[in-house]
Design an enzyme around this catalytic site. Structure first.
Site, PDB file in Angstrom:
ATOM      1  N   CYS A   1      -6.555  -4.694  -7.741  1.00  0.00           N
ATOM      2  CA  CYS A   1      -6.346  -4.289  -6.347  1.00  0.00           C
ATOM      3  C   CYS A   1      -5.931  -5.463  -5.463  1.00  0.00           C
ATOM      4  CB  CYS A   1      -7.580  -3.587  -5.799  1.00  0.00           C
ATOM      5  SG  CYS A   1      -9.119  -4.496  -6.010  1.00  0.00           S
ATOM      6  N   HIS A   2      -6.174  -6.689  -5.906  1.00  0.00           N
ATOM      7  CA  HIS A   2      -5.728  -7.854  -5.128  1.00  0.00           C
ATOM      8  C   HIS A   2      -4.202  -7.945  -5.076  1.00  0.00           C
ATOM      9  CE1 HIS A   2      -6.011  -9.281  -9.311  1.00  0.00           C
ATOM     10  NE2 HIS A   2      -5.037 -10.130  -8.993  1.00  0.00           N
TER      11      HIS A   2
ATOM     12  N   ASN B   1     -12.448   0.276  -5.252  1.00  0.00           N
ATOM     13  CA  ASN B   1     -12.162   0.067  -6.671  1.00  0.00           C
ATOM     14  C   ASN B   1     -13.410  -0.475  -7.374  1.00  0.00           C
ATOM     15  OD1 ASN B   1     -11.182  -0.730  -9.180  1.00  0.00           O
ATOM     16  ND2 ASN B   1      -9.783  -2.272  -8.381  1.00  0.00           N
TER      17      ASN B   1
ATOM     18  N   TYR C   1       0.836  -1.203   0.000  1.00  0.00           N
ATOM     19  CA  TYR C   1       0.000   0.000   0.000  1.00  0.00           C
ATOM     20  C   TYR C   1       0.871   1.253   0.000  1.00  0.00           C
ATOM     21  CZ  TYR C   1      -3.795  -3.202   1.273  1.00  0.00           C
ATOM     22  OH  TYR C   1      -4.709  -4.231   1.284  1.00  0.00           O
TER      23      TYR C   1
END
Length: 180
Positions: free
Chosen positions: A137-138, A129, A106
């Site tokens: 995003c995973h 998202n 992140y």
């Protein structure tokens, strides 16, 4: 931005995914095809819903190929209208710079995106998202482990996707044909 919204579904090991697409590109992806998900997307875009299966064919084929392990990157047009400027900047950076099989923390994504936002805010952007999987995003993880995931049934879906992509090793009982 005028236009129309079309929906299509792809059956995957994770369930029936719902894809929303405008003339511009993919605008949404939901892990479940429900009337509520369709209604939320239609309301958020403000566009009339049309039946346009041909428009969705490339996206649905790409999702099937991804889950079969045959697609390593989504080369689909994206409609960012459901994102704020900061979300768009962070998600575009993620989409363009973190390939299949790789992860980023992140904090690293916050730095790379040039937004100057804290890792916790990046986590909120990932959680909101509108186009998961396509905008991966995973692949964003905590510096101390996997971190959270709001897609599908949660962090086990994230673990499953990262295992599919080879980012984390498979356990002895992992099966590409079995959902988490």
């Amino acid at each position: 931005m005028n236009g129309t919204l079309a929906f299509g579904t792809a059956d995957t090991v994770l369930g029936r995914l719902l894809v929303g697409e405008t003339e511009t590109g993919i605008v949404s992806l939901h892990f479940r095809d429900t009337p509520a998900a369709r209604a939320r997307t239609a309301k958020a875009t403000g566009l009339p819903v049309v039946d346009a299966p041909g428009r969705l064919a490339p996206a649905l084929a790409a999702l099937r190929d991804y889950f079969a392990g045959d697609l390593k990157g989504f080369d689909l047009p994206i409609d960012w209208r459901l994102t704020s400027d900061v979300q768009r900047q962070v998600l575009t950076t993620l989409h363009e710079s973190v390939p299949y099989g790789r992860t980023i923390t992140y904090g690293e994504l916050g730095d790379r995106s040039g937004t100057g936002v804290h890792a916790q805010v990046i986590g909120q952007v990932m959680g909101s998202n509108p186009i998961p999987l396509v905008v991966p995003c995973h692949r964003v993880v905590a510096s101390t482990g996997l971190g959270g995931y709001s897609g599908g049934s949660g962090v086990e879906v994230k673990r499953w996707l990262l295992t599919l992509e080879g980012s984390i090793p498979a356990t002895l009982d992992w099966d590409v044909t079995r959902a988490p």
